[in-house]
Motif scaffolding. Structure first.
Motif, PDB file in Angstrom:
ATOM      1  N   LEU A   1     -10.786 -33.669  24.509  1.00  0.00           N
ATOM      2  CA  LEU A   1      -9.610 -33.805  25.367  1.00  0.00           C
ATOM      3  C   LEU A   1      -9.837 -34.871  26.430  1.00  0.00           C
ATOM      4  O   LEU A   1      -8.980 -35.727  26.685  1.00  0.00           O
ATOM      5  N   LEU A   2     -11.024 -34.847  27.057  1.00  0.00           N
ATOM      6  CA  LEU A   2     -11.322 -35.810  28.119  1.00  0.00           C
ATOM      7  C   LEU A   2     -11.370 -37.227  27.575  1.00  0.00           C
ATOM      8  O   LEU A   2     -10.816 -38.151  28.180  1.00  0.00           O
ATOM      9  N   THR A   3     -12.028 -37.423  26.443  1.00  0.00           N
ATOM     10  CA  THR A   3     -12.139 -38.780  25.914  1.00  0.00           C
ATOM     11  C   THR A   3     -10.788 -39.337  25.484  1.00  0.00           C
ATOM     12  O   THR A   3     -10.550 -40.539  25.592  1.00  0.00           O
ATOM     13  N   GLU A   4      -9.907 -38.464  25.011  1.00  0.00           N
ATOM     14  CA  GLU A   4      -8.556 -38.922  24.681  1.00  0.00           C
ATOM     15  C   GLU A   4      -7.836 -39.421  25.929  1.00  0.00           C
ATOM     16  O   GLU A   4      -7.178 -40.471  25.915  1.00  0.00           O
ATOM     17  N   ALA A   5      -7.976 -38.670  27.037  1.00  0.00           N
ATOM     18  CA  ALA A   5      -7.333 -39.069  28.288  1.00  0.00           C
ATOM     19  C   ALA A   5      -7.934 -40.355  28.833  1.00  0.00           C
ATOM     20  O   ALA A   5      -7.215 -41.240  29.320  1.00  0.00           O
ATOM     21  N   ILE A   6      -9.252 -40.490  28.749  1.00  0.00           N
ATOM     22  CA  ILE A   6      -9.915 -41.689  29.261  1.00  0.00           C
ATOM     23  C   ILE A   6      -9.529 -42.912  28.438  1.00  0.00           C
ATOM     24  O   ILE A   6      -9.307 -44.007  28.984  1.00  0.00           O
TER      25      ILE A   6
ATOM     26  N   GLU B   1     -17.316 -42.676  35.021  1.00  0.00           N
ATOM     27  CA  GLU B   1     -18.591 -42.007  34.764  1.00  0.00           C
ATOM     28  C   GLU B   1     -18.289 -40.636  34.177  1.00  0.00           C
ATOM     29  O   GLU B   1     -17.505 -39.869  34.738  1.00  0.00           O
ATOM     30  N   ILE B   2     -18.923 -40.312  33.048  1.00  0.00           N
ATOM     31  CA  ILE B   2     -18.676 -39.042  32.354  1.00  0.00           C
ATOM     32  C   ILE B   2     -19.961 -38.226  32.348  1.00  0.00           C
ATOM     33  O   ILE B   2     -21.009 -38.715  31.943  1.00  0.00           O
ATOM     34  N   VAL B   3     -19.864 -36.976  32.793  1.00  0.00           N
ATOM     35  CA  VAL B   3     -21.006 -36.065  32.805  1.00  0.00           C
ATOM     36  C   VAL B   3     -20.652 -34.850  31.962  1.00  0.00           C
ATOM     37  O   VAL B   3     -19.639 -34.195  32.204  1.00  0.00           O
ATOM     38  N   GLU B   4     -21.470 -34.545  30.964  1.00  0.00           N
ATOM     39  CA  GLU B   4     -21.279 -33.344  30.148  1.00  0.00           C
ATOM     40  C   GLU B   4     -22.325 -32.309  30.549  1.00  0.00           C
ATOM     41  O   GLU B   4     -23.523 -32.583  30.522  1.00  0.00           O
TER      42      GLU B   4
ATOM     43  N   VAL C   1     -16.168 -38.001  36.395  1.00  0.00           N
ATOM     44  CA  VAL C   1     -15.567 -36.787  35.850  1.00  0.00           C
ATOM     45  C   VAL C   1     -16.583 -36.045  34.995  1.00  0.00           C
ATOM     46  O   VAL C   1     -17.409 -36.653  34.317  1.00  0.00           O
ATOM     47  N   GLY C   2     -16.514 -34.727  35.026  1.00  0.00           N
ATOM     48  CA  GLY C   2     -17.395 -33.904  34.216  1.00  0.00           C
ATOM     49  C   GLY C   2     -16.596 -33.092  33.215  1.00  0.00           C
ATOM     50  O   GLY C   2     -15.389 -32.874  33.381  1.00  0.00           O
ATOM     51  N   ALA C   3     -17.286 -32.621  32.168  1.00  0.00           N
ATOM     52  CA  ALA C   3     -16.623 -31.786  31.157  1.00  0.00           C
ATOM     53  C   ALA C   3     -17.648 -30.894  30.479  1.00  0.00           C
ATOM     54  O   ALA C   3     -18.790 -31.304  30.263  1.00  0.00           O
ATOM     55  N   ILE C   4     -17.239 -29.676  30.192  1.00  0.00           N
ATOM     56  CA  ILE C   4     -18.050 -28.832  29.328  1.00  0.00           C
ATOM     57  C   ILE C   4     -17.898 -29.326  27.889  1.00  0.00           C
ATOM     58  O   ILE C   4     -16.973 -30.082  27.578  1.00  0.00           O
TER      59      ILE C   4
ATOM     60  N   GLY D   1     -19.809 -33.503  45.979  1.00  0.00           N
ATOM     61  CA  GLY D   1     -19.145 -34.793  46.039  1.00  0.00           C
ATOM     62  C   GLY D   1     -19.626 -35.783  45.003  1.00  0.00           C
ATOM     63  O   GLY D   1     -19.255 -36.963  45.047  1.00  0.00           O
ATOM     64  N   ARG D   2     -20.428 -35.330  44.018  1.00  0.00           N
ATOM     65  CA  ARG D   2     -20.935 -36.241  42.988  1.00  0.00           C
ATOM     66  C   ARG D   2     -19.892 -36.478  41.897  1.00  0.00           C
ATOM     67  O   ARG D   2     -19.956 -37.479  41.197  1.00  0.00           O
ATOM     68  N   LEU D   3     -18.954 -35.546  41.731  1.00  0.00           N
ATOM     69  CA  LEU D   3     -17.879 -35.697  40.758  1.00  0.00           C
ATOM     70  C   LEU D   3     -16.535 -35.606  41.467  1.00  0.00           C
ATOM     71  O   LEU D   3     -16.372 -34.821  42.408  1.00  0.00           O
ATOM     72  N   ASP D   4     -15.579 -36.385  41.002  1.00  0.00           N
ATOM     73  CA  ASP D   4     -14.222 -36.311  41.548  1.00  0.00           C
ATOM     74  C   ASP D   4     -13.460 -35.125  40.968  1.00  0.00           C
ATOM     75  O   ASP D   4     -12.655 -34.492  41.665  1.00  0.00           O
TER      76      ASP D   4
END
Length: 311
Positions: free
Chosen positions: A115-120, A133-136, A106-109, A149-152
């Motif tokens: 928000l993403l880390t709370e969900a994870i 896997e987290i990509v910022e 998953v990626g995030a700006i 296809g590198r991120l879901d």
């Protein structure tokens, strides 16, 4: 002439990828052969087959061993990616068979990281064997990785794309922005500050043409103030924090979620600046028509659930 894709795909084998990686690690045909379970003559023959497949030499033969040339470095880099993808494939299959979803990328700006880390955190508490896997990065980079296809999935904005029809998106939440600074910033205890007060300080901002940067430029333009010339540009949350920590005069524009997290842990303070502009909302983005892995669906459910709680 470079062989066609069909030619490369039909002739290339995963064991050859392992040999390329080993050659990149050791620079020795003998050591690489031992690592992948081949004899030295067998490894030499396999390397010849690989170079024939790509239609060019990949290594320079020297008295120190084999040194990858420019094409060789490129092929080895992709061999590592392929090997990693196969490892992730196995991991996801194991997860599916065990019923816990396996793995998700998953990626995030920057502003969506809290928000993403709370969900994870909630996800891995319910599914402790899940790997994530987290990509910022920027929205543009995250969208390109989704398309490849590198991120879901990613939390970003499709509005920056020239081909938004390639993606499915769900609005997650609006973004409110804040200006933050070192806890010892000269204006840290002011009851109210304006852009005029902040114009001469060094700003930490996103790169040009990014939505948050454009918003800040519009704020300066509408106020009739020249936009600062000497900027520190980054898309990294950590780099932003470290810059503010290292220099009490720096200031940065971030999302209110990031600002409140830093402030709560007394790493920075929020300056009392009121911005007239509003930022575009975050979107939960996937590639249109792409199947969703169980892990991706579980994380999407967590994110949508958080959105529902905030409404």
């Amino acid at each position: 002439m470079t062989p066609s894709l069909n030619s490369i795909v039909s002739r290339l084998h995963l064991k050859q990828m392992r040999l390329l990686i080993a050659l990149g690690d050791h620079g020795s045909l003998l050591k690489a052969a031992q690592q992948v379970g081949l004899t030295q003559p067998g490894a030499s023959k396999a390397l010849q087959e690989i170079e024939t497949t790509f239609g060019t030499a990949l290594f320079n033969r020297t008295n120190r061993g084999l040194e990858p040339n420019e094409v060789g470095h490129c092929v080895i880099r992709y061999a590592r990616l392929i090997h990693t993808d196969v490892a992730h494939l196995r991991q996801e299959i194991v997860g599916i068979l065990r019923g816990h979803g396996g793995r998700v990328a998953v990626g995030a700006i920057m502003g969506a990281v809290p928000l993403l880390t709370e969900a994870i955190s909630a996800l891995v508490e319910r599914h402790p064997e899940m790997s994530v896997e987290i990509v910022e990065d920027t929205s543009a980079t995250l969208l390109s990785q989704i398309e490849a296809g590198r991120l879901d999935l990613a939390i970003c904005r499709t509005t920056i794309s020239q081909t938004p029809q390639l993606y499915d998106s769900i609005k997650l939440q609006d973004e409110t922005l804040a200006v933050i600074a070192n806890v010892d910033h000269p204006l840290g205890h002011a009851k109210r500050v304006t852009l005029t007060n902040l114009a001469e300080y060094r700003w930490v901002v996103y790169r040009a043409n990014m939505p948050m940067r454009l918003l800040l430029e519009r704020e300066f333009r509408d106020a009739g103030i020249r936009f600062p010339l000497h900027l520190l540009e980054t898309t990294s949350t950590l780099a932003t924090l470290m810059l503010l920590q290292n220099n009490p005069s720096f200031i940065a524009l971030v999302s209110i979620d990031v600002a409140q997290f830093f402030s709560h842990h007394q790493m920075t303070r929020i300056l009392p600046l009121t911005l007239a502009s509003t930022s575009e909302p975050y979107e939960l983005v996937t590639r249109r028509g792409a199947p969703r892995s169980p892990g991706a669906q579980l994380l999407m459910d967590e994110l949508v659930g958080l959105r529902s709680e905030q409404v």
